[in-house]
Design a protein around this motif. Sequence first.
Motif, PDB file in Angstrom:
ATOM      1  N   ASP A 218       0.843  -1.198   0.000  1.00 28.91           N
ATOM      2  CA  ASP A 218       0.000   0.000   0.000  1.00 28.91           C
ATOM      3  C   ASP A 218       0.879   1.248   0.000  1.00 28.91           C
ATOM      4  OD1 ASP A 218       1.008   0.107   2.524  1.00 28.91           O
ATOM      5  OD2 ASP A 218      -0.878  -0.371   3.547  1.00 28.91           O
ATOM      6  N   ASP A 219       0.217   2.385   0.117  1.00 26.36           N
ATOM      7  CA  ASP A 219       0.938   3.654   0.048  1.00 26.36           C
ATOM      8  C   ASP A 219       1.912   3.830   1.201  1.00 26.36           C
ATOM      9  OD1 ASP A 219      -0.487   4.161  -2.213  1.00 26.36           O
ATOM     10  OD2 ASP A 219      -2.066   5.289  -1.178  1.00 26.36           O
ATOM     11  N   ASP A 220       1.616   3.174   2.315  1.00 26.85           N
ATOM     12  CA  ASP A 220       2.496   3.296   3.479  1.00 26.85           C
ATOM     13  C   ASP A 220       3.636   2.279   3.444  1.00 26.85           C
ATOM     14  OD1 ASP A 220       0.826   5.279   4.445  1.00 26.85           O
ATOM     15  OD2 ASP A 220      -0.439   3.857   5.557  1.00 26.85           O
ATOM     16  N   GLY A 221       3.716   1.487   2.364  1.00 27.28           N
ATOM     17  CA  GLY A 221       4.785   0.508   2.244  1.00 27.28           C
ATOM     18  C   GLY A 221       4.518  -0.781   2.994  1.00 27.28           C
ATOM     19  N   LYS A 222       3.290  -0.969   3.420  1.00 25.90           N
ATOM     20  CA  LYS A 222       2.948  -2.186   4.142  1.00 25.90           C
ATOM     21  C   LYS A 222       2.366  -3.221   3.190  1.00 25.90           C
ATOM     22  CE  LYS A 222       2.019   0.139   8.547  1.00 25.90           C
ATOM     23  NZ  LYS A 222       1.019   0.364   9.615  1.00 25.90           N
ATOM     24  N   ASP A 223       2.632  -4.475   3.533  1.00 27.77           N
ATOM     25  CA  ASP A 223       2.126  -5.584   2.713  1.00 27.77           C
ATOM     26  C   ASP A 223       0.653  -5.813   3.021  1.00 27.77           C
ATOM     27  OD1 ASP A 223       2.663  -7.953   0.945  1.00 27.77           O
ATOM     28  OD2 ASP A 223       1.900  -8.971   2.728  1.00 27.77           O
ATOM     29  N   LYS A 224      -0.143  -6.001   1.996  1.00 29.44           N
ATOM     30  CA  LYS A 224      -1.570  -6.244   2.209  1.00 29.44           C
ATOM     31  C   LYS A 224      -2.075  -7.269   1.199  1.00 29.44           C
ATOM     32  CE  LYS A 224      -3.253  -2.543  -0.839  1.00 29.44           C
ATOM     33  NZ  LYS A 224      -4.138  -1.366  -0.931  1.00 29.44           N
ATOM     34  N   VAL A 225      -3.166  -7.952   1.569  1.00 29.05           N
ATOM     35  CA  VAL A 225      -3.780  -8.959   0.714  1.00 29.05           C
ATOM     36  C   VAL A 225      -4.741  -8.262  -0.234  1.00 29.05           C
ATOM     37  CG1 VAL A 225      -5.180 -11.051   0.625  1.00 29.05           C
ATOM     38  CG2 VAL A 225      -3.569 -10.696   2.515  1.00 29.05           C
ATOM     39  N   VAL A 226      -4.496  -8.426  -1.511  1.00 28.91           N
ATOM     40  CA  VAL A 226      -5.343  -7.790  -2.526  1.00 28.91           C
ATOM     41  C   VAL A 226      -6.488  -8.709  -2.929  1.00 28.91           C
ATOM     42  CG1 VAL A 226      -5.367  -6.805  -4.850  1.00 28.91           C
ATOM     43  CG2 VAL A 226      -3.379  -6.475  -3.373  1.00 28.91           C
ATOM     44  N   GLU A 227      -6.203 -10.007  -3.088  1.00 30.67           N
ATOM     45  CA  GLU A 227      -7.208 -10.949  -3.577  1.00 30.67           C
ATOM     46  C   GLU A 227      -6.862 -12.352  -3.078  1.00 30.67           C
ATOM     47  OE1 GLU A 227      -9.112 -12.560  -7.830  1.00 30.67           O
ATOM     48  OE2 GLU A 227      -7.488 -11.051  -7.816  1.00 30.67           O
ATOM     49  N   VAL A 228      -7.893 -13.149  -2.860  1.00 29.36           N
ATOM     50  CA  VAL A 228      -7.712 -14.550  -2.495  1.00 29.36           C
ATOM     51  C   VAL A 228      -8.337 -15.402  -3.591  1.00 29.36           C
ATOM     52  CG1 VAL A 228      -8.186 -16.350  -0.819  1.00 29.36           C
ATOM     53  CG2 VAL A 228      -7.715 -14.012  -0.040  1.00 29.36           C
ATOM     54  N   LEU A 229      -7.516 -16.156  -4.278  1.00 32.24           N
ATOM     55  CA  LEU A 229      -8.001 -16.983  -5.373  1.00 32.24           C
ATOM     56  C   LEU A 229      -8.746 -18.201  -4.830  1.00 32.24           C
ATOM     57  CD1 LEU A 229      -4.802 -16.929  -7.613  1.00 32.24           C
ATOM     58  CD2 LEU A 229      -6.855 -15.521  -7.856  1.00 32.24           C
ATOM     59  N   VAL A 230      -9.731 -18.646  -5.602  1.00 33.30           N
ATOM     60  CA  VAL A 230     -10.528 -19.812  -5.215  1.00 33.30           C
ATOM     61  C   VAL A 230     -10.390 -20.865  -6.310  1.00 33.30           C
ATOM     62  CG1 VAL A 230     -12.827 -20.681  -4.661  1.00 33.30           C
ATOM     63  CG2 VAL A 230     -12.162 -18.369  -3.949  1.00 33.30           C
ATOM     64  N   PRO A 231      -9.996 -22.091  -5.947  1.00 27.64           N
ATOM     65  CA  PRO A 231      -9.935 -23.160  -6.965  1.00 27.64           C
ATOM     66  C   PRO A 231     -11.294 -23.321  -7.643  1.00 27.64           C
ATOM     67  CG  PRO A 231      -8.937 -23.865  -4.910  1.00 27.64           C
ATOM     68  CD  PRO A 231      -9.625 -22.563  -4.621  1.00 27.64           C
ATOM     69  N   PRO A 232     -11.327 -23.647  -8.942  1.00 29.45           N
ATOM     70  CA  PRO A 232     -10.212 -24.139  -9.776  1.00 29.45           C
ATOM     71  C   PRO A 232      -9.395 -23.066 -10.482  1.00 29.45           C
ATOM     72  CG  PRO A 232     -12.252 -24.350 -10.963  1.00 29.45           C
ATOM     73  CD  PRO A 232     -12.626 -23.796  -9.618  1.00 29.45           C
ATOM     74  N   ALA A 233      -9.460 -21.817 -10.017  1.00 28.49           N
ATOM     75  CA  ALA A 233      -8.616 -20.780 -10.623  1.00 28.49           C
ATOM     76  C   ALA A 233      -7.147 -21.142 -10.431  1.00 28.49           C
ATOM     77  CB  ALA A 233      -8.921 -19.433  -9.966  1.00 28.49           C
ATOM     78  N   PRO A 234      -6.285 -20.830 -11.406  1.00 24.39           N
ATOM     79  CA  PRO A 234      -4.860 -21.151 -11.263  1.00 24.39           C
ATOM     80  C   PRO A 234      -4.277 -20.479 -10.026  1.00 24.39           C
ATOM     81  CG  PRO A 234      -5.380 -20.546 -13.521  1.00 24.39           C
ATOM     82  CD  PRO A 234      -6.590 -20.226 -12.712  1.00 24.39           C
ATOM     83  N   PRO A 235      -3.364 -21.150  -9.327  1.00 22.19           N
ATOM     84  CA  PRO A 235      -2.817 -20.570  -8.096  1.00 22.19           C
ATOM     85  C   PRO A 235      -1.850 -19.432  -8.380  1.00 22.19           C
ATOM     86  CG  PRO A 235      -1.718 -22.629  -8.603  1.00 22.19           C
ATOM     87  CD  PRO A 235      -2.826 -22.481  -9.613  1.00 22.19           C
ATOM     88  N   GLU A 236      -1.662 -18.573  -7.381  1.00 21.33           N
ATOM     89  CA  GLU A 236      -0.689 -17.491  -7.490  1.00 21.33           C
ATOM     90  C   GLU A 236       0.739 -18.032  -7.385  1.00 21.33           C
ATOM     91  OE1 GLU A 236       0.895 -13.576  -7.758  1.00 21.33           O
ATOM     92  OE2 GLU A 236      -1.014 -14.503  -8.354  1.00 21.33           O
ATOM     93  N   ARG A 237       0.917 -19.004  -6.521  1.00 23.02           N
ATOM     94  CA  ARG A 237       2.196 -19.689  -6.356  1.00 23.02           C
ATOM     95  C   ARG A 237       1.926 -21.193  -6.320  1.00 23.02           C
ATOM     96  NH1 ARG A 237       2.134 -15.035  -3.778  1.00 23.02           N
ATOM     97  NH2 ARG A 237       0.661 -15.942  -2.302  1.00 23.02           N
ATOM     98  N   GLY A 238       2.958 -21.985  -6.560  1.00 23.39           N
ATOM     99  CA  GLY A 238       2.768 -23.427  -6.547  1.00 23.39           C
ATOM    100  C   GLY A 238       4.012 -24.156  -7.017  1.00 23.39           C
ATOM    101  N   PHE A 239       3.804 -25.384  -7.492  1.00 25.84           N
ATOM    102  CA  PHE A 239       4.907 -26.242  -7.916  1.00 25.84           C
ATOM    103  C   PHE A 239       4.691 -26.627  -9.375  1.00 25.84           C
ATOM    104  CE2 PHE A 239       4.155 -26.816  -3.387  1.00 25.84           C
ATOM    105  CZ  PHE A 239       5.393 -26.498  -2.874  1.00 25.84           C
ATOM    106  N   TYR A 240       5.796 -26.724 -10.111  1.00 23.31           N
ATOM    107  CA  TYR A 240       5.706 -26.927 -11.551  1.00 23.31           C
ATOM    108  C   TYR A 240       5.816 -28.401 -11.973  1.00 23.31           C
ATOM    109  CZ  TYR A 240       6.167 -21.878 -12.176  1.00 23.31           C
ATOM    110  OH  TYR A 240       5.949 -20.527 -12.155  1.00 23.31           O
ATOM    111  N   THR A 241       6.538 -29.177 -11.235  1.00 24.23           N
ATOM    112  CA  THR A 241       6.813 -30.529 -11.718  1.00 24.23           C
ATOM    113  C   THR A 241       6.924 -31.496 -10.541  1.00 24.23           C
ATOM    114  OG1 THR A 241       8.304 -31.862 -13.093  1.00 24.23           O
ATOM    115  CG2 THR A 241       9.317 -30.237 -11.677  1.00 24.23           C
TER     116      THR A 241
END
Length: 540
Positions: A93-116
């Motif tokens: 955010d503007d104050d330089g703090k980390d914040k949650v913008v969105e929470v994905l719900v399966p079956p949407a592709p994950p933001e992070r994960g494993f490839y193989t």
Amino acid sequence: MIFVAGDMNTLELARPVPRGSKPDTHPLLYIRDMLPVILEDSRKTDQETEERRRLLFPQATSEMEFMRLDETDSKFEWKKGWDRFFNEIHDVDDDGKDKVVEVLVPPAPPERGFYTYYPSRAVKQNALVIASFDGPGATLPNSADKQPFLARAPWGEGTAFWIASGETWQLRTFREAYHERFWTKLIREVGSKSINVVNKRIVPVMSRYGVVNKPTTFEGRFEGLNGSPLRRDLSRPPLLIATLPQGAEPKNRDLVLIKDGEYTGETGRVVDVKLEPDGKGGTTRNLRVAGMKGDPALTTMVDARKVEMVIPPIKFKPRLGTKPSLDLDRKNDGWFKVEFVPPTSGEYKLRVQYEDAPDNFYNHKFTARDEVSPELENLKPDVPAMLEMASSATSVLARITDEKLREEVRNALKAPAAAAPKPGDPARKGDSGDERLKLYFEIDGNGSGANPKYIPDCMMTLKPTEQRKKGDLESLWDKSVVFSWNKDTGRKAWFVPIPLEVSLVDGSDFSVGWRIPVALLAVLVLLSMEWLIRKLLRLA
């Protein structure tokens, strides 16, 4: 031991070895035996490695502390840390703090994960699949189960842990602490206690072999989460789940497990079977399956080759019965039993399960065969019994005059292990070396018996007994007596001519008119003498 799979060294470990190879000549077999999974050749699979994938947790529990990535979560909310890693989108955010913008719900592709992942051919019976790879086509061969990503199994008094990819560093892309906590807790878990606690609440007593259409009784001792014996009056007792051998053809009303397609892993009941041409001169067996996801109205068409036939779950019954009794409740020891009747021959996959926790199960292999007669069931000869029945070689060796031959036969004959004296035992009277030798022979002499070529040397040659006789023997039973009158006879008795002549002829000679068979005449004479003797005795 923690084994992290890779593309190069794991492939070498998975390479096939000649049948019957031993770890002495192929040391890598030691490592393969320790792993919770059976490795597959990675060159046989075609993976999509460009998209991130989530993990599924089929058998993870709150008791596995290394699965709790976030210390702020409670023990029973361990999965929240993994959900944040896969689904949360962060920004600053503007104050330089980390914040949650969105929470994905399966079956949407994950933001992070494993490839193989490194593919497995199967999961060993005593293994626990903690996490599996949630990707298209990432299933075990001929099964609806996903490829194991994290798995553990007992080995000796310790634990063998499998990680199917070296990408655990991906946890660091979300939070550095997640990666550090996972590895610190995992090393502590694997190195500090035995995995033998897995399935400790199920103590199975199950045979691995049975006969088609004959009941086989399985028993097991079950414990609750608090370690006490399972109660007798359960509304949901333990279950036996059986998967039929491969090749069994489903029919109407059969229960099947779908291995591939839209409803992978779902169970349904066959409501229709259709045979359709495959365009190659053959036919394809298609099934209409209903009842997936618990909805009786939901149906789908599926190829019969993409399903496994399963038997409806069979409930275990308490060994002490279900009759209400305070005395039986005090005696309750948690033992249950169930009868399983295999409908066809082949290898079954059995699963004993009590649904109080995901890890409370036991996998079992069971082979059913067609019934055979007791005479054909065990064709292996009982060598110890035959050795016990065989005669001693003492008298046989004594009558062999050739000393060299006698020694050769003595060396060929073998004494049974039971007859050999034990060290320190006093010698018995008459218990010489020859007394322990047995006249037992086997073809080629490679087993417990001598070579049959020595049998003629053990036998005596008897000289034939000659009996001489004068003339040929003549049978009288098929002869007949013929009486004839010859007034010109020259035979006399006391100067009196005897014209009556008696002669023997062949009984089959019908040219002679009147004759009496010898056997009949002998019977008449004997009976007459008996009658005469009786009369004379009465007169006396």
